[in-house]
Design a protein around this motif. Structure first.
Motif, short mmCIF file in Angstrom:
data_model
loop_
_atom_site.label_atom_id
_atom_site.label_comp_id
_atom_site.label_asym_id
_atom_site.label_seq_id
_atom_site.Cartn_x
_atom_site.Cartn_y
_atom_site.Cartn_z
N PHE A 93 0.81 -1.22 0.00
CA PHE A 93 0.00 0.00 0.00
C PHE A 93 0.84 1.27 0.00
O PHE A 93 0.31 2.36 -0.01
CB PHE A 93 -0.98 -0.01 1.18
CG PHE A 93 -1.98 -1.12 1.06
CD1 PHE A 93 -2.93 -1.10 0.06
CD2 PHE A 93 -1.95 -2.20 1.94
CE1 PHE A 93 -3.85 -2.13 -0.08
CE2 PHE A 93 -2.87 -3.22 1.81
CZ PHE A 93 -3.82 -3.19 0.81
N SER A 94 2.15 1.12 0.02
CA SER A 94 3.06 2.25 -0.14
C SER A 94 3.79 2.05 -1.47
O SER A 94 4.78 1.32 -1.53
CB SER A 94 4.06 2.30 1.02
OG SER A 94 5.00 3.31 0.81
N PRO A 95 3.30 2.69 -2.52
CA PRO A 95 3.83 2.40 -3.86
C PRO A 95 5.34 2.59 -4.00
O PRO A 95 5.99 1.81 -4.69
CB PRO A 95 3.08 3.38 -4.77
CG PRO A 95 1.87 3.76 -4.02
CD PRO A 95 2.22 3.66 -2.57
N HIS A 96 5.89 3.60 -3.35
CA HIS A 96 7.33 3.85 -3.50
C HIS A 96 8.15 2.74 -2.85
O HIS A 96 9.11 2.24 -3.46
CB HIS A 96 7.71 5.20 -2.92
CG HIS A 96 7.00 6.33 -3.59
ND1 HIS A 96 6.06 7.08 -2.96
CD2 HIS A 96 7.08 6.78 -4.86
CE1 HIS A 96 5.59 7.98 -3.81
NE2 HIS A 96 6.19 7.81 -4.97
N LEU A 97 7.78 2.36 -1.64
CA LEU A 97 8.52 1.28 -0.97
C LEU A 97 8.32 -0.04 -1.71
O LEU A 97 9.27 -0.82 -1.86
CB LEU A 97 8.07 1.14 0.48
CG LEU A 97 8.58 2.20 1.44
CD1 LEU A 97 7.98 2.01 2.83
CD2 LEU A 97 10.09 2.16 1.52
N PHE A 98 7.09 -0.29 -2.15
CA PHE A 98 6.83 -1.52 -2.89
C PHE A 98 7.71 -1.60 -4.14
O PHE A 98 8.34 -2.61 -4.41
CB PHE A 98 5.35 -1.62 -3.29
CG PHE A 98 5.06 -2.80 -4.16
CD1 PHE A 98 4.91 -4.06 -3.59
CD2 PHE A 98 4.94 -2.67 -5.53
CE1 PHE A 98 4.66 -5.16 -4.39
CE2 PHE A 98 4.69 -3.76 -6.33
CZ PHE A 98 4.54 -5.01 -5.76
N ALA A 99 7.74 -0.51 -4.90
CA ALA A 99 8.52 -0.50 -6.15
C ALA A 99 10.01 -0.68 -5.86
O ALA A 99 10.70 -1.42 -6.58
CB ALA A 99 8.29 0.81 -6.90
N LYS A 100 10.51 -0.03 -4.82
CA LYS A 100 11.94 -0.15 -4.51
C LYS A 100 12.29 -1.57 -4.07
O LYS A 100 13.27 -2.15 -4.55
CB LYS A 100 12.32 0.85 -3.42
CG LYS A 100 12.34 2.28 -3.93
CD LYS A 100 12.65 3.27 -2.83
CE LYS A 100 12.53 4.69 -3.36
NZ LYS A 100 12.75 5.68 -2.31
N TYR A 101 11.51 -2.14 -3.15
CA TYR A 101 11.81 -3.49 -2.68
C TYR A 101 11.62 -4.53 -3.78
O TYR A 101 12.41 -5.45 -3.92
CB TYR A 101 10.93 -3.86 -1.47
CG TYR A 101 11.43 -3.29 -0.18
CD1 TYR A 101 12.73 -3.53 0.27
CD2 TYR A 101 10.61 -2.52 0.63
CE1 TYR A 101 13.18 -3.01 1.46
CE2 TYR A 101 11.05 -1.99 1.82
CZ TYR A 101 12.34 -2.25 2.23
OH TYR A 101 12.79 -1.73 3.41
N TYR A 102 10.55 -4.39 -4.57
CA TYR A 102 10.30 -5.36 -5.63
C TYR A 102 11.39 -5.29 -6.70
O TYR A 102 11.88 -6.32 -7.15
CB TYR A 102 8.92 -5.13 -6.26
CG TYR A 102 8.61 -6.13 -7.33
CD1 TYR A 102 8.28 -7.44 -7.01
CD2 TYR A 102 8.69 -5.79 -8.67
CE1 TYR A 102 8.03 -8.38 -7.98
CE2 TYR A 102 8.43 -6.72 -9.66
CZ TYR A 102 8.10 -8.01 -9.31
OH TYR A 102 7.86 -8.93 -10.29
N SER A 103 11.79 -4.09 -7.08
CA SER A 103 12.84 -3.95 -8.09
C SER A 103 14.19 -4.44 -7.57
O SER A 103 14.94 -5.10 -8.30
CB SER A 103 12.95 -2.50 -8.56
OG SER A 103 11.76 -2.11 -9.19
N LEU A 104 14.50 -4.12 -6.33
CA LEU A 104 15.75 -4.61 -5.73
C LEU A 104 15.73 -6.14 -5.66
O LEU A 104 16.73 -6.80 -5.97
CB LEU A 104 15.96 -4.01 -4.35
CG LEU A 104 17.23 -4.46 -3.61
CD1 LEU A 104 18.47 -4.04 -4.38
CD2 LEU A 104 17.25 -3.89 -2.21
N GLY A 105 14.60 -6.72 -5.27
CA GLY A 105 14.47 -8.17 -5.23
C GLY A 105 14.65 -8.78 -6.61
O GLY A 105 15.30 -9.82 -6.77
#
Length: 193
Positions: A93-105
């Motif tokens: 539900f936090s798009p910025h954190l989601f995008a950063k963690y998902y892309s880093l993963g």
């Protein structure tokens, strides 16, 4: 003459033959013989290797590691990538954190394969004519997602995350025979294309 040969050349050559190495024990006994030569420590390599050596040296730094070291590095990068993707699902539900963690993963999962076959072989495989479009799209959306998340553009971030997930599916499907055809057929039935 027969006695000289029966003593392993001790009397004729002046230098004894070294005894054969002991058989491997533990898990190493079950691995092919080619792995035992790659597990040698770097200090056991010849000291005459230099920039002008005639011996070819591998271009992939990941392949200079021993087999056990490569498997450990692969496991660490793979687990870290999965952990980042799991953390991304926790902050969906936090798009910025989601995008950063998902892309880093995703980057860690992709990078973990470098330890299996080496970066050069992985990049050659990624940019093979049958999958270079999927690779470019996947890497482009990875970079685009990280950029959009860093400039705090929520709409662009979410669009790029969706495209990145689709590109990752298409990229992975490029390694499985007929998987892209299956995905394309499913998309045509489900989506109004």
């Amino acid at each position: 003459m027969d006695t000289v040969l029966s003593f392993g050349g001790l009397l004729g050559s002046g230098t004894p033959e070294p005894p054969p190495p002991p058989p491997p024990t533990g898990i190493w006994a079950y691995l092919p013989e080619s792995f035992s030569s790659s597990t040698a420590s770097p200090s056991s390599s010849s000291s005459s290797s230099s920039w002008f050596s005639s011996e070819p040296e591998t271009a992939d730094p990941c392949l200079r590691l021993g087999y056990a070291q490569r498997m450990a590095c692969f496991a660490i990068a793979f687990v870290a990538g999965v952990a980042c993707c799991v953390m991304a699902s926790l902050v969906v539900f936090s798009p910025h954190l989601f995008a950063k963690y998902y892309s880093l993963g995703s980057l860690l999962l992709l990078g973990s394969t470098f330890f299996l076959i080496g970066p050069v072989a992985q990049l050659k495989s990624m940019f093979h004519p049958s999958r270079y479009i999927a690779s470019i799209l996947y890497l482009g959306t990875l970079i685009g997602t990280l950029y959009a998340a860093s400039v705090s553009n929520i709409l662009l971030t979410m669009v790029l995350v969706v495209v990145q997930i689709c590109a990752a599916l298409w990229y992975v499907a490029s390694y499985i025979p007929y998987a892209q055809d299956c995905l394309w057929g499913t998309a045509q039935r489900v989506l109004p294309v």
